[in-house]
Design a protein around this motif. Structure first.
Motif, PDB file in Angstrom:
ATOM      1  N   CYS A   1      -3.971   6.142  -8.945  1.00  0.00           N
ATOM      2  CA  CYS A   1      -3.369   6.907  -7.855  1.00  0.00           C
ATOM      3  C   CYS A   1      -2.100   6.201  -7.367  1.00  0.00           C
ATOM      4  N   ASN A   2      -1.774   5.067  -7.999  1.00  0.00           N
ATOM      5  CA  ASN A   2      -0.628   4.267  -7.554  1.00  0.00           C
ATOM      6  C   ASN A   2       0.280   3.907  -8.727  1.00  0.00           C
ATOM      7  N   TYR A   3       1.563   3.693  -8.426  1.00  0.00           N
ATOM      8  CA  TYR A   3       2.499   3.183  -9.435  1.00  0.00           C
ATOM      9  C   TYR A   3       2.293   1.671  -9.546  1.00  0.00           C
ATOM     10  N   ILE A   4       1.173   1.277 -10.181  1.00  0.00           N
ATOM     11  CA  ILE A   4       0.841  -0.146 -10.286  1.00  0.00           C
ATOM     12  C   ILE A   4       1.927  -0.891 -11.069  1.00  0.00           C
TER      13      ILE A   4
ATOM     14  N   ASP B   1       0.821  -1.218   0.000  1.00  0.00           N
ATOM     15  CA  ASP B   1       0.000   0.000   0.000  1.00  0.00           C
ATOM     16  C   ASP B   1       0.855   1.268   0.000  1.00  0.00           C
ATOM     17  N   ASP B   2       2.125   1.144  -0.325  1.00  0.00           N
ATOM     18  CA  ASP B   2       3.039   2.300  -0.282  1.00  0.00           C
ATOM     19  C   ASP B   2       3.397   2.836  -1.668  1.00  0.00           C
TER      20      ASP B   2
ATOM     21  N   TYR C   1       5.454   5.101   2.178  1.00  0.00           N
ATOM     22  CA  TYR C   1       4.482   6.155   2.425  1.00  0.00           C
ATOM     23  C   TYR C   1       4.292   6.249   3.931  1.00  0.00           C
ATOM     24  N   ASP C   2       4.506   7.439   4.473  1.00  0.00           N
ATOM     25  CA  ASP C   2       4.342   7.628   5.912  1.00  0.00           C
ATOM     26  C   ASP C   2       2.859   7.887   6.191  1.00  0.00           C
TER      27      ASP C   2
END
Lengths: 315, 315
Positions: free
Chosen positions: B75-78, B53-54, B99-100
């Motif tokens: 929204c993600n670098y899939i 999930d980061d 991702y913090d």
């Protein structure tokens, strides 16, 4: 489970693979100057430039008290650098780590997508066998140390806020690791480039740069004997490198006339036999001046890039 | 340039490749609880747990005003997540983005080195064909929505500083993307796990959890008909899944007695026929209580992990 690899390779499909050029060399050897001209010439839409000096294992604070400088392979994720070079060579994107040279911190990584040509410049791109396997053409920048010192002091005092003494101290601190890890890459380059003043002295800086290019028979160079035939300021000599291996050495004198440089550049370009127009904007230095020896060097690299691209398209 | 790939593969050598397990599911579906027991059981020296999930393309600030939540694949670098899963599956390390979740910022990436077993848990590990190709065993956690809501409110109000209203609002905001991207992963899982209270009600929380495991014939399960034969609180039923496909459904009633659970767990373990001692520390929940249905689920996953490892060693 070899089936899984096949499964994955099949799912991946066959993407187009970029031509990969490495430009290795010590700090302030001229890597950025050489790269900039190539990117301007081929265009940012066709070329991706990557600096591999961001694979630090430790940030600046963590490095304090460690017995090595940032040059040391143990101070870097060399295995990840190799992996990323392989991925780029196969046309795959990477999420590249980013080191903030201002703050000395490791920050958010960035997405890099390879275009037709990928130039990889940095301190250690030719360090390992695996890294070297990823390149079509490899270059090592090898200016005389006095010349490199003058460049580094000039750059780091004007652009990076250091004093001359600090720069010299840092160079001394790095010398052992430069000798152990940076300079050995020279022997793995297809082309070794030595820019320097004609006299071999770093001063006066007004003296025009000459270039000596060692051309190893590891790639097919254009027939330069014909190109330089009859020229005054360009010479091609067969010689033995410092390790005894045979090389062609192309010497371009800093005092070469604009007319002669133009003839030679066009002759190199004609040997490519492509429709791409002759690139005019080459040889720009960091201070904005232009240099024909630098331009001729860049043109030879363009020759190799375009030739490799053409061979790939034909295969 | 296929030669370059061969060159690179040869230079890479043949590393040992890990067994890969995916645990997919929506937020607060129980992924961490299930994973923790497996890591404790096999030991951190043999198991690497990775949360996917980061791989956010945007940080929290950049997401503001965007027309999608962090669940959306755009929204993600899939593509990078897929690449990293492939690398882990081939036994290669990755430099994973981080991702913090506290600050909502993307920070310094971390090195992950795959051990014998890699558990990949998260929202989207089974999202794409390429990602799915990387796994030996795939699990989807599918609690009843009322149960998941109760878990999420409980966790996010006690551990993440949100109010119950904020959690409910966020769940509503994510519902369309949950339906579009998270829940479709269910059909690609070898095992669908549904933990929930016996009555199907989320309240009272004291009611013991039951488990329903849909076992698809996409992997070889142990012969559970023999294992549950004569048991009171465990049943194996052949049924059609909601999409009409045949599955075995193993139901473990929350009120199963400790003795019966023990017999069943040992029977599953004996079918492995390995010398590894029977794992005792399974079934621990987030609040420290233990659950036999959770333990039996983890044991079945251990069975598959160890079996895949054994097959790999033999091949």
């Amino acid at each position: 489970m070899p089936h899984r690899i096949v499964h994955m390779l099949r799912a991946r499909g066959t993407g187009r693979r970029p031509v990969m050029l490495a430009i290795a060399g010590d700090s302030a050897a001229g890597k950025t100057t050489l790269t900039r001209g190539l990117v301007e010439c081929l265009g940012e839409d066709r070329m991706t430039a990557v600096c591999v000096d961001d694979y630090h294992r430790f940030d600046r604070r963590e490095r304090q008290g460690k017995p090595f400088t940032a040059l040391h392979p143990d101070c870097n994720y060399i295995e990840i650098m190799e992996q990323h070079l392989q991925l780029l060579a196969m046309g795959e994107p990477i999420l590249k780590p980013v080191y903030d040279h201002g703050t000395g911190e490791l920050v958010r990584p960035e997405l890099i997508e390879p275009r037709d040509f990928v130039i990889v410049e940095g301190l250690l791109p030719l360090y390992s066998k695996m890294a070297r396997a990823c390149f079509d053409i490899t270059v090592y920048l090898d200016p005389p140390e006095a010349q490199r010192t003058a460049w580094k002091v000039s750059r780091d005092t004007t652009k990076r806020g250091y004093t001359a003494d600090q720069v010299m101290e840092e160079m001394r601190r790095r010398e052992i690791e430069s000798a152990a890890f940076i300079r050995p890459q020279r022997r793995h380059a297809d082309i070794v480039v030595r820019f320097g003043s004609v006299s071999g002295r770093a001063d006066p800086p007004q003296e025009p740069l000459s270039a000596e290019l060692l051309l190893r028979p590891t790639v097919d160079h254009p027939d330069l004997a014909e190109v330089v035939h009859g020229a005054d300021a360009l010479h091609l000599k067969l010689l033995r490198d410092t390790d005894g291996r045979p090389v062609d050495a192309l010497h371009v004198h800093g005092g070469v006339s604009g007319e002669e440089a133009e003839i030679v550049k066009k002759a190199i370009w004609e040997r490519l036999d492509v429709e791409t127009p002759f690139p005019a904007s080459l040889g720009t230095l960091a201070d904005g001046a232009t240099s024909d020896p630098v331009a001729i060097t860049q043109l030879l690299l363009l020759y190799h890039l375009i030739n490799a691209d053409r061979l790939r398209m034909a295969s």
